[in-house]
Design an enzyme around this catalytic site. Sequence first.
Site, PDB file in Angstrom:
ATOM      1  N   SER A   1      -8.123   6.432   0.179  1.00 32.13           N
ATOM      2  CA  SER A   1      -6.775   5.869   0.662  1.00 32.13           C
ATOM      3  C   SER A   1      -6.793   6.206   2.178  1.00 32.13           C
ATOM      4  CB  SER A   1      -5.643   6.224  -0.141  1.00 32.13           C
ATOM      5  OG  SER A   1      -4.528   5.795   0.559  1.00 32.13           O
TER       6      SER A   1
ATOM      7  N   LYS B   1      -9.131   1.643   0.473  1.00 33.94           N
ATOM      8  CA  LYS B   1      -7.358   1.141   0.388  1.00 33.94           C
ATOM      9  C   LYS B   1      -7.168   1.292   1.710  1.00 33.94           C
ATOM     10  CE  LYS B   1      -3.593   3.508  -1.887  1.00 33.94           C
ATOM     11  NZ  LYS B   1      -3.021   4.139  -3.079  1.00 33.94           N
TER      12      LYS B   1
ATOM     13  N   LYS C   1      -3.335   1.408   4.234  1.00 28.20           N
ATOM     14  CA  LYS C   1      -2.066   1.318   3.990  1.00 28.20           C
ATOM     15  C   LYS C   1      -1.598   0.209   4.905  1.00 28.20           C
ATOM     16  CE  LYS C   1      -0.967   4.862   1.361  1.00 28.20           C
ATOM     17  NZ  LYS C   1      -0.226   4.636   0.184  1.00 28.20           N
TER      18      LYS C   1
ATOM     19  N   ASP D   1      -2.175  -1.293   0.430  1.00 24.65           N
ATOM     20  CA  ASP D   1      -0.939  -0.392  -0.115  1.00 24.65           C
ATOM     21  C   ASP D   1       0.302  -0.417   0.783  1.00 24.65           C
ATOM     22  OD1 ASP D   1       0.802   1.162  -1.572  1.00 24.65           O
ATOM     23  OD2 ASP D   1      -0.311   2.825  -1.941  1.00 24.65           O
TER      24      ASP D   1
ATOM     25  N   GLU E   1      -0.862  -3.308  -3.700  1.00 26.87           N
ATOM     26  CA  GLU E   1      -0.187  -2.324  -4.453  1.00 26.87           C
ATOM     27  C   GLU E   1       1.154  -2.284  -3.725  1.00 26.87           C
ATOM     28  OE1 GLU E   1      -2.479   1.475  -4.253  1.00 26.87           O
ATOM     29  OE2 GLU E   1      -0.803   2.646  -4.776  1.00 26.87           O
TER      30      GLU E   1
ATOM     31  N   ASP F   1       2.543   0.910  -8.238  1.00 26.38           N
ATOM     32  CA  ASP F   1       2.694   2.352  -8.119  1.00 26.38           C
ATOM     33  C   ASP F   1       3.994   2.997  -8.543  1.00 26.38           C
ATOM     34  OD1 ASP F   1       2.470   4.997  -7.336  1.00 26.38           O
ATOM     35  OD2 ASP F   1       1.486   4.444  -5.325  1.00 26.38           O
TER      36      ASP F   1
ATOM     37  N   LYS G   1      -0.271   7.627 -11.803  1.00 24.17           N
ATOM     38  CA  LYS G   1      -0.143   9.178 -11.077  1.00 24.17           C
ATOM     39  C   LYS G   1       0.489  10.104 -12.305  1.00 24.17           C
ATOM     40  CE  LYS G   1       0.034   7.586  -6.471  1.00 24.17           C
ATOM     41  NZ  LYS G   1       0.839   7.236  -5.331  1.00 24.17           N
TER      42      LYS G   1
ATOM     43  N   GLY H   1      -3.501   9.026  -6.059  1.00 23.55           N
ATOM     44  CA  GLY H   1      -3.573  10.398  -5.508  1.00 23.55           C
ATOM     45  C   GLY H   1      -2.173  10.704  -4.621  1.00 23.55           C
TER      46      GLY H   1
END
Length: 378
Positions: free
Chosen positions: A145, A171, A173, A198, A223, A248, A272, A300
């Site tokens: 990420s 991934k 952000k 995400d 996400e 998520d 998670k 994570g």
Amino acid sequence: MSREEHLLTLIIQSIELREIRLPLLHFFETSFGRTTERRIVLARLTDANGVEGWGECTAGEGPFYSDEWTDSVWATLVEFLAPMVLQQNIESAAHAFSLMKPVRGHRMAKATIETACWDLEAKSAGVPLWKHLGGTRTEVSSGVSIGIQDTPDILLEKIRKEVDAGYQRIKIKIKPGWDINIVERVRKEFPDIRLMGDANSAYKLSDVALFQQLDQFNLMMLEQPLAHDDIFDHATLQRQIKTPVCLDESIRSAEDASHAISLESCKIINVKLGRVGGHSEAKRIEKMTRDNEIPIWCGGMLESGIGRAHNIAMSTLAGFTLPGDVSASARYWEEDIIEPPVKVSPRGTIKVPESPGIGFEINLPRIDALTVRKETIK
Ligand code: OSB
Ligand code: MG
């Protein structure tokens, strides 16, 4: 009490809580803010035989990803959760979560104790935690990420490094202003990588046109685009875009997962441990999603080694078919709190440990050096 009786139930004699401060090698930025140093709560549970179990709380430094944060977790553990599990005859680690049921929410705080119970129970039985949980994989697939950077060029450089290291999925952000333009540049540079975005709840349903534009970039998934507690608008969005939605923040329990599946709010779920309250609930979600053929992966929360080790164990369950966000310790920490640190192979895999419990040694001198407060509850 005889040893045999101790083997039948889990009796926690003491819970040692610590807060450690662990500086990140590089800041981590999401749509809700930037983190430079972690404030992590650790729990060390000891039973009557002196067997120990370790858990790590995944709450952030402020109530931004979820409503829990370092100080709320500490207070909730000391005042309410620790007294609920201490000196109780816990039938098995699988029952620890239900003992804490009178407390509503606070799943990250609960998971700190719950996951430690699983480590302790696995160590008592002399088996690796992943086997004890019912896991089947001997290695797990790893992705990374990558947070929001100061410039797009820095982001491209970071992606290059992780792709070259062998990570199976990237991934990035996203947030308003750092989305379509960025994804377009990344795709131009890396046409074939497994890529996802995400948003950490940065958008509204009225942004649907933007997500329809994103469809052209062949993202593996998008996400948590919408509100942190929503499953309804996500279903409306999913009907209007091709890219699979992955939830998520919205999924806190197997019931949430079931509702999201029924409503078709997502096609993929990120699990998670902290967000769902520990291994028992994660196992329920894994079963529920496997029965419904919804792929899942392990998310994570910038964990140190103890949380990372629990994530690896959970990821060995059969339903975890997609690469997770569990990556090498060295991406985040100058020195981890476990030995050896988590390493990732050039094929982007993490080998599952063979020793009992979480399967990594606790580096106590390192933890001592990082500890800023400590409290033992008996
Ligand atoms: O949304 O997955 C997230 C980190 C902090 C809070 C939320 C998230 C993340 C990550 C980091 O994406 C994943 C990792 O630990 O590497
Ligand atoms: Mg996320």
